[in-house]
Design an enzyme around this catalytic site. Structure first.
Site, PDB file in Angstrom:
ATOM      1  N   TYR A 161     -13.043   9.299 -12.671  1.00  0.00           N
ATOM      2  CA  TYR A 161     -12.417   7.425 -12.139  1.00  0.00           C
ATOM      3  C   TYR A 161     -13.295   6.711 -13.110  1.00  0.00           C
ATOM      4  CZ  TYR A 161     -13.762   4.324  -8.698  1.00  0.00           C
ATOM      5  OH  TYR A 161     -13.832   2.140  -8.033  1.00  0.00           O
ATOM      6  N   THR A 172     -17.398   0.674   3.351  1.00  0.00           N
ATOM      7  CA  THR A 172     -16.560  -0.101   3.885  1.00  0.00           C
ATOM      8  C   THR A 172     -16.389   0.431   4.743  1.00  0.00           C
ATOM      9  OG1 THR A 172     -15.142   1.482   2.271  1.00  0.00           O
ATOM     10  CG2 THR A 172     -14.624  -0.728   1.667  1.00  0.00           C
ATOM     11  N   ASP A 183       0.746  -0.960  -0.722  1.00  0.00           N
ATOM     12  CA  ASP A 183       0.027  -0.003   0.138  1.00  0.00           C
ATOM     13  C   ASP A 183       1.009   1.696  -0.249  1.00  0.00           C
ATOM     14  OD1 ASP A 183      -3.628   0.283   1.039  1.00  0.00           O
ATOM     15  OD2 ASP A 183      -2.149   2.357   1.147  1.00  0.00           O
TER      16      ASP A 183
END
Ligand code: NAD
Length: 285
Positions: free
Chosen positions: A183, A218, A38
């Site tokens: 996006y 999430t 990450d």
């Protein structure tokens, strides 16, 4: 639980939180040795995502497998190559690559945006700011391309490999307002990159597929939607045939399928994971 991935090595990008973290933990649970990569290995803390151990790497280790953490900005080709090199050096190979790095808030300093609610930026196709456009393309598409290229070199030598790229329903569906344009086009390109890469790498024994999730809840989405979360969730779920919003584990389980022998004759496909939301047009995440 059976551990069918024992002996295999997986690199999961964007694994500090959310969908990437769920994929990393799921593959570790199945026995894979996992490289957790990450931009920020502590990215879970940004939205208060609770871990069961101090780090995601520790969570993977708790399944009795090997794991390592690799902090890397995968928009940079050399960092993507280093991530693959480190995975091979520390864990002894590379069988599986899962590219989750990206999202609508795909770089530090980028104003957080949710996938289902308010937008601080004007992300419409004719008005999106240049830096936002460039950042969304690099954070979602370039990260995938560079990491796939680095992994393909290793997998080709080994004569086998499986790659799963995380695209989005935004790749094929258009919000009536035209928002999230950068996006959306980055994810559309991610889906098509998956197809052309699969055509190239199939003869080398490497399968390449993508998952296009609908709305997945999430900790980030809960925090970003704030007090509006529950009403958004309930209103959205009412239009999803399976009557719920997806979870990161829903994506992780399809990832399991795509890296397993169950999908041995599948490559170049984009699998929709949206509870049927695409049928009723609610899912553009
Ligand atoms: P998230 O923003 O919560 O997590 C993304 C992770 O990627 C973060 O930990 C971030 O630090 C990391 N990352 C971002 N840019 C990076 C870079 N340049 N190099 C390395 N790491 C980087 O996102 P999420 O909701 O867990 O989504 C994961 C993936 O799934 C993304 O690609 C997203 O576009 C896609 N997706 C999410 C949803 C959803 O509803 N959550 C729906 C469809 C698709």
């Amino acid at each position: 639980m059976s551990t069918p991935l024992t002996g295999q090595v997986a690199l999961v990008t964007g694994a500090g939180r959310g969908i990437g973290r769920a994929c990393a933990l799921h593959l570790a649970r199945l026995g894979a040795r996992v490289a957790v990569s990450d931009l920020n290995l502590n990215s879970a803390a940004e939205f208060g995502e609770k871990l069961s151990a101090p780090t995601v790497v520790d969570e993977c280790l708790a399944y009795g497998t090997e794991a390592t953490g690799i902090e890397a900005d995968l928009t940079m080709r050399n960092e993507a190559e280093d991530a693959v090199r480190t995975t091979v050096a520390v864990l002894g190979g590379l069988d599986i690559l899962v590219n989750c790095a990206g999202g609508t808030a795909a770089s530090p300093g980028n104003a957080p945006q949710d996938e289902g609610g308010s937008q601080p930026l004007d992300t419409r196709a004719s008005r999106m700011p240049e830096d936002h456009y460039r950042q969304q393309l690099s954070g979602n598409l370039t990260t995938t391309v560079f990491t796939c290229q680095a992994a393909a070199a290793v997998m080709r030598e080994r004569g086998r490999g499986r790659i799963v790229n995380i695209s989005s329903q935004a790749a094929t569906r258009v919000h009536p307002s035209g928002r999230l344009a950068a996006y959306s086009i980055a994810k559309a390109a991610t889906s098509h990159y998956t197809r052309v890469l699969a055509a190239e790498l199939g003869p080398d024994g490497i399968r390449v597929n993508a998952i296009a999730p609908g709305f997945i809840v999430t900790h980030r989405t809960v925090v970003q939607l704030g007090s509006g979360f529950e009403s958004w969730r309930d209103a959205t779920a009412a239009h999803v045939p399976l009557r719920r919003i997806g979870t990161p584990e829903d994506v992780a389980k399809v990832t399991e399928f795509l890296v397993s022998e169950q999908s041995a004759y599948i490559t170049g496909q984009v699998i929709t994971v949206c509870g049927g939301g695409s049928l009723s047009g609610v899912d553009r995440a």
